[in-house]
Design a protein around this motif. Structure first.
Motif, mmCIF file in Angstrom:
data_model
loop_
_atom_site.group_PDB
_atom_site.id
_atom_site.type_symbol
_atom_site.label_atom_id
_atom_site.label_comp_id
_atom_site.label_asym_id
_atom_site.label_seq_id
_atom_site.Cartn_x
_atom_site.Cartn_y
_atom_site.Cartn_z
ATOM 1 N N SER A 116 0.832 -1.200 0.000
ATOM 2 C CA SER A 116 0.000 0.000 0.000
ATOM 3 C C SER A 116 0.869 1.254 0.000
ATOM 4 N N LEU A 117 0.307 2.364 -0.472
ATOM 5 C CA LEU A 117 1.052 3.625 -0.488
ATOM 6 C C LEU A 117 1.391 4.065 0.931
ATOM 7 N N SER A 118 0.414 3.916 1.845
ATOM 8 C CA SER A 118 0.663 4.292 3.241
ATOM 9 C C SER A 118 1.771 3.441 3.834
ATOM 10 N N GLY A 119 1.722 2.133 3.567
ATOM 11 C CA GLY A 119 2.749 1.241 4.084
ATOM 12 C C GLY A 119 4.126 1.610 3.571
ATOM 13 N N LYS A 120 4.235 1.857 2.277
ATOM 14 C CA LYS A 120 5.530 2.219 1.691
ATOM 15 C C LYS A 120 6.076 3.498 2.323
ATOM 16 N N LEU A 121 5.170 4.470 2.553
ATOM 17 C CA LEU A 121 5.597 5.743 3.149
ATOM 18 C C LEU A 121 6.088 5.542 4.574
ATOM 19 N N TYR A 122 5.270 4.859 5.404
ATOM 20 C CA TYR A 122 5.626 4.706 6.811
ATOM 21 C C TYR A 122 6.848 3.815 7.000
ATOM 22 N N PHE A 123 6.976 2.776 6.201
ATOM 23 C CA PHE A 123 8.147 1.913 6.339
ATOM 24 C C PHE A 123 9.421 2.655 5.927
ATOM 25 N N ARG A 124 9.306 3.521 4.931
ATOM 26 C CA ARG A 124 10.460 4.313 4.524
ATOM 27 C C ARG A 124 10.862 5.279 5.632
ATOM 28 N N LEU A 125 9.869 5.914 6.270
ATOM 29 C CA LEU A 125 10.164 6.815 7.382
ATOM 30 C C LEU A 125 10.798 6.061 8.546
ATOM 31 N N GLU A 126 10.292 4.857 8.826
ATOM 32 C CA GLU A 126 10.866 4.050 9.906
ATOM 33 C C GLU A 126 12.332 3.728 9.615
ATOM 34 N N ARG A 127 12.643 3.418 8.378
ATOM 35 C CA ARG A 127 14.031 3.113 8.027
ATOM 36 C C ARG A 127 14.924 4.341 8.187
ATOM 37 N N LYS A 128 14.377 5.508 7.853
ATOM 38 C CA LYS A 128 15.130 6.746 8.012
ATOM 39 C C LYS A 128 15.451 7.017 9.482
ATOM 40 N N LEU A 129 14.535 6.615 10.366
ATOM 41 C CA LEU A 129 14.696 6.883 11.795
ATOM 42 C C LEU A 129 15.535 5.823 12.507
ATOM 43 N N MET A 130 15.784 4.713 11.840
ATOM 44 C CA MET A 130 16.547 3.613 12.449
ATOM 45 C C MET A 130 17.880 4.072 13.037
#
Length: 364
Positions: A116-130
């Motif tokens: 999903s678009l929401s999933g792709k966005l949030y997972f990308r943000l999570e990776r940025k914050l790792m």
């Protein structure tokens, strides 16, 4: 968060809370007042948008300002939004003090579809914050594994620490004279499986007519009410609005947890502690709570299977009562606030090397 904060304060830690000011009810207001009496670093409420919002920038900066003023050793963010605030604020706090940032996902982010678009966005943000995360605490093995699958395996220290209950939360619930057969307690949204519950209840009405109470509020309440009326359940199902779980348990003989997606549902722990018969789905961390108790779990979204369990309880509740007593004992042994609090503090000190210089040695 409430019990963890109180537990850490009892161990001698200086604790502060920063939370949203736009949500909550009378019960949460009482809980926050109690926290103010026990949290030496105070309780600060700030308007926080649930989804991504332009205000997020000012909120995390305000949290960073509070952290600098208080000189915190650990900044622990709960939930996706709280975790983002903590990690962004922690980036600036490290410049003056070696503040450690801990993140505990609370289910939301791991429920998105990776396509999903929401999933792709949030997972990308999570990776940025790792890289801004010093440690992860997951509330279940399921949550930890799902996070690693969707976002990535943490390279920093990580530990699974189960939520816990206070000793006084273990009791045998009484039944009101007008108690119905089933009760659902939770947020009224699609992931909680309320629609599936209603359809299952309607499916078996001709065999064993059953009544239910839906306790809670949420964005899909009107949708569920309309579905109940369409299924011919207007007289069998009552939507009561929010109320404490202990009060809801008195009003029914069996707790139904029909979730389609979960992490580690607190309502299941509360129902088990109250020695309530339970019908639940096999999803998320629910099997971790059940352990070795021979409790049949329903496939999520399976109306026929759930209807079968409802019929089974109505025809003979005795096996459910026996399992309720076994589950209460199991939960009391594994899911305690004392154990949760000490493990979290141990993680801060042992795994992260957090200062916590004012915490008594015996508490660590």
């Amino acid at each position: 968060m409430h019990d963890l904060a109180l537990g850490q304060a009892e161990l001698g830690a200086e604790v502060g809370i920063v939370c949203d000011s736009t949500t909550g009810d009378a019960e949460s207001d009482v809980a926050l007042r109690r926290l103010r009496d026990n949290c030496s670093l105070g309780v600060t409420r700030i308007p926080m948008a649930r989804k991504l919002h332009l205000s997020d920038w000012s909120v995390y900066r305000r949290i960073a300002k509070i952290g600098r003023k208080l000189g915190v050793d650990v900044l622990h963010g709960h939930g996706a939004k709280g975790g983002a605030y903590a990690r962004l604020a922690g980036k600036s706090l490290r410049k003056r003090k070696n503040t450690k940032v801990v993140y505990t996902p609370h289910g939301g982010v791991i429920h998105y579809s990776p396509s999903s678009l929401s999933g792709k966005l949030y997972f990308r943000l999570e990776r940025k914050l790792m890289p801004l995360t010093d440690g992860f605490i997951f509330e279940s093995m399921y949550a930890g594994n799902r996070y690693a699958e969707l976002v990535g395996r943490p390279e920093c220290p990580a530990r699974v620490i189960y939520n816990g209950l206070q000793r006084h939360e273990f009791y045998e619930s009484l039944l009101a004279d007008d108690a119905v057969d089933f009760v659902f307690v939770g947020e009224l949204r699609k992931l909680k499986g309320v629609q599936v519950f209603l359809e299952a209840l309607a499916q078996q009405q001709s065999v064993f007519p059953g009544r239910a109470i839906i306790v809670g509020s949420g964005p899909d309440r009107e949708t569920f009410q309309a579905a109940g009326a369409r299924l011919g359940l207007a007289k069998q199902v009552t939507f009561s609005g929010p109320q404490p779980a202990r009060t809801a348990f008195v009003r029914a003989r069996c707790v139904v947890i029909p979730s389609i997606a979960e992490s580690l549902p607190y309502i299941l722990l509360e129902a088990a502690a109250a020695q309530m018969p339970i019908i639940a789905t096999k999803v998320g961390g629910i099997p971790e709570i059940i352990g070795d108790i021979p409790m049949p779990l329903v496939p999520p979204g399976d109306v026929d299977a759930l209807a079968g369990q409802l019929r089974s309880f109505l025809s003979d509740p005795r096996p459910y009562l026996r399992r309720a007593a076994e589950l209460q004992k199991h939960v009391a042994e594994v899911f305690s606030v004392d154990m949760m609090t000490r493990e979290v503090v141990d993680f801060y000190i042992t795994d992260l090397g957090a200062g916590l210089h004012k915490l008594p040695d015996e508490a660590a």
